[in-house]
Design an enzyme around this catalytic site. Structure first.
Site, mmCIF file in Angstrom:
data_model
loop_
_atom_site.group_PDB
_atom_site.id
_atom_site.type_symbol
_atom_site.label_atom_id
_atom_site.label_comp_id
_atom_site.label_asym_id
_atom_site.label_seq_id
_atom_site.Cartn_x
_atom_site.Cartn_y
_atom_site.Cartn_z
ATOM 1 N N HIS A 122 50.469 49.362 46.096
ATOM 2 C CA HIS A 122 49.541 48.280 45.740
ATOM 3 C C HIS A 122 50.213 47.448 44.646
ATOM 4 C CE1 HIS A 122 45.950 46.618 43.683
ATOM 5 N NE2 HIS A 122 45.276 46.861 44.786
ATOM 6 N N ASP A 199 49.335 57.230 41.508
ATOM 7 C CA ASP A 199 48.231 56.294 41.695
ATOM 8 C C ASP A 199 47.274 56.953 42.693
ATOM 9 O OD1 ASP A 199 46.520 54.408 42.691
ATOM 10 O OD2 ASP A 199 48.021 52.832 42.900
ATOM 11 N N GLN A 202 43.217 55.743 45.873
ATOM 12 C CA GLN A 202 42.689 55.954 47.232
ATOM 13 C C GLN A 202 42.652 57.427 47.616
ATOM 14 O OE1 GLN A 202 41.281 53.649 48.930
ATOM 15 N NE2 GLN A 202 42.021 51.800 47.925
ATOM 16 N N LYS A 225 35.678 53.077 43.191
ATOM 17 C CA LYS A 225 36.064 53.479 44.549
ATOM 18 C C LYS A 225 35.518 54.855 44.902
ATOM 19 C CE LYS A 225 40.355 50.824 44.376
ATOM 20 N NZ LYS A 225 40.168 49.688 45.277
ATOM 21 N N CYS A 365 46.354 43.419 48.777
ATOM 22 C CA CYS A 365 47.115 43.611 47.518
ATOM 23 C C CYS A 365 48.327 44.500 47.753
ATOM 24 C CB CYS A 365 46.245 44.177 46.413
ATOM 25 S SG CYS A 365 45.045 43.012 45.815
HETATM 26 N N1 PMP Z 1 46.152 51.244 43.596
HETATM 27 C C1 PMP Z 1 45.613 51.369 44.812
HETATM 28 C C2 PMP Z 1 46.279 52.240 45.826
HETATM 29 C C3 PMP Z 1 44.443 50.684 45.115
HETATM 30 O O1 PMP Z 1 43.903 50.794 46.321
HETATM 31 C C4 PMP Z 1 43.837 49.872 44.126
HETATM 32 C C5 PMP Z 1 42.580 49.079 44.418
HETATM 33 N N2 PMP Z 1 42.573 48.434 45.653
HETATM 34 C C6 PMP Z 1 44.445 49.794 42.869
HETATM 35 C C7 PMP Z 1 45.596 50.497 42.642
HETATM 36 C C8 PMP Z 1 43.857 48.978 41.768
HETATM 37 O O2 PMP Z 1 42.609 49.490 41.424
HETATM 38 P P1 PMP Z 1 41.628 48.685 40.452
HETATM 39 O O3 PMP Z 1 41.495 47.328 41.045
HETATM 40 O O4 PMP Z 1 40.365 49.466 40.495
HETATM 41 O O5 PMP Z 1 42.276 48.674 39.124
#
Ligand code: PMP
Length: 409
Positions: A122, A199, A202, A225, A365
């Site tokens: 991401h 990270d 997910q 999430k 993203c």
């Molecule tokens: N890493 C991953 C794998 C994600 O899916 C996301 C959110 N889509 C993020 C980081 C960023 O998370 P946040 O927007 O809650 O900071």
């Protein structure tokens, strides 16, 4: 077996109609819906307990502090952290990763250092490192992917080598659902003395996580999430590493002593929580974890595996469909990213919305990943505890209808 129809009744928003159809919410990788239990815990906090934490001697402040600390204990238990001091509340995964890059990164990297991430990340786990290498003259390297969107582990011991100082990677790809073998990569990093950051944005919401079993140094995830509110997230860090790290933001609550000339920092985790934190968010996250624990993280993983198996079987019958990501549900979390010939993902998303179905379309993203797989965008359906096979059947029916519809326009 999860009774997802019954679970859905706990979520007021899922009773809504969208464009005259019952809402089918398949955008859970972006954010999840909130059960009454979580909504009420936040409302109760503001109705009965609200006060600032840590400094007050009055009843409300002591109660707020107690609830905030309880939330931290709950998060620690949820990921099997050896202690609560290893848990830092942040705004979310993005801030957690930035915290590590800004503090540990700036203090420990120089022109001889290499940072390793993967081609699946991401943007939140790419951009902070791209910025950090500019400031530290270090190098950024990528573990490549295979054409099926799994990581290519073949040359791991060349990519991760004695120059590697940190390996930061996602547990589950938000773009295509790949579950990475993070234990293997953590071991490889440990063999060269590199630090690891996972990270778990997910994965923590969808499967059991045990930081002691994984052996990672840092782990990041977001409350929103996993049925919790927005604006609250977690950075887990090994306590000895956190203690060595410089402070992140500076100000109230993170200090030990301040004079007009200089200041000293409080102990971890307070050193990393400057200013009034998101107290209600922490309390909401605790309620979300309580709710998830009642269902059990093992059952959630099993439920999502079943849904994914079902949707893959149904979608593979659609002519010309390109399903991104791994074949096997063992390597894939509860999301399906796909493209249909002659229907742009945005058009598909808009069509499905008229039927009450919410999916995400675009690059998710993860722009470099989607490009590497030969697209500019994809449609993504992602599942959670309240989703059912019947919803998937309706979704597949509406995709087939959309293909006929767009053939005729
Ligand atoms: N890493 C991953 C794998 C994600 O899916 C996301 C959110 N889509 C993020 C980081 C960023 O998370 P946040 O927007 O809650 O900071």
């Amino acid at each position: 077996m999860i009774q997802s129809q019954d679970i859905a009744k706990d979520f007021p928003i899922l009773q809504r109609k969208i464009n005259d159809n019952k809402l089918i919410y398949f955008d859970n990788a972006a954010t999840t819906q909130k059960p009454t239990h979580v909504i009420e815990s936040i409302s109760n906090f503001y109705s009965n307990t609200n006060s600032n934490i840590h400094r007050g001697v009055h009843t409300l402040s002591m109660e707020s502090t107690y609830e905030y600390d309880q939330a931290k204990d709950k998060v620690a238990e949820f990921i099997n952290s050896p202690n609560s001091e290893s848990i830092i509340f942040t705004r979310g995964t993005t801030e957690s990763i930035n915290l590590v890059a800004e503090t540990w990164g700036k203090a420990n990297l120089d022109e001889s250092s290499e940072i390793v991430i993967t081609e699946l990340e991401h943007h939140s786990n790419i951009v902070p490192w791209q910025e950090l290498i500019k400031e530290t003259n270090s190098k950024l390297k990528y573990i490549p992917i295979n054409s099926d969107g799994t990581l290519n582990y073949e040359n791991l011991n060349q990519i991760i080598n004695s120059n590697t100082k940190i390996v930061s990677l996602t547990h589950v790809s938000n773009g295509i659902g790949t579950i990475n073998n993070i234990k293997k990569i953590i071991k490889e990093a440990q063999s060269v003395g590199a630090i690891t950051l996972i990270d778990a944005a997910q994965s923590a919401p969808h499967m059991p996580i045990d930081v002691q079993d994984l052996g990672c140094d840092f782990l990041a995830f977001s409350g929103h999430k996993m049925l919790g509110p927005t604006g609250i997230g977690v950075l887990y860090g090994k306590k000895d590493i956190l203690e060595e790290m410089p402070a992140y933001q500076k100000g109230g609550d993170m200090i030990l002593e301040v004079t007009y000339e200089k200041s000293s920092w409080n102990e971890v985790p307070f050193k990393f929580e400057a200013g009034t934190p998101n107290i209600a968010g922490a309390i909401g996250l605790k309620s979300a974890i309580d709710y998830l624990n009642l269902i059990s993280m093992d059952s959630i993983r099993e439920h999502e595996k079943e849904l994914t198996e079902h949707i893959l079987k149904e979608m593979r019958n659609i002519d010309g469909i390109d399903i991104l990501g791994p074949e096997s549900v063992e390597d894939r979390a509860g999301l399906v990213s796909f493209n249909i010939p002659n229907v742009h993902p945005h058009d598909l998303g808009t069509y499905l919305d008229t039927k009450g179905i919410a999916i995400r379309t675009g690059h998710h993203c993860a722009m470099p990943l989607i490009k590497k797989l030969g697209s500019h965008s994809s449609a993504r359906a992602s599942f959670y505890v309240y989703n059912t096979k019947n919803e998937i059947n309706e979704f597949v029916t509406q995709i087939n209808n959309s293909i006929k519809y767009f053939d005729n326009v």
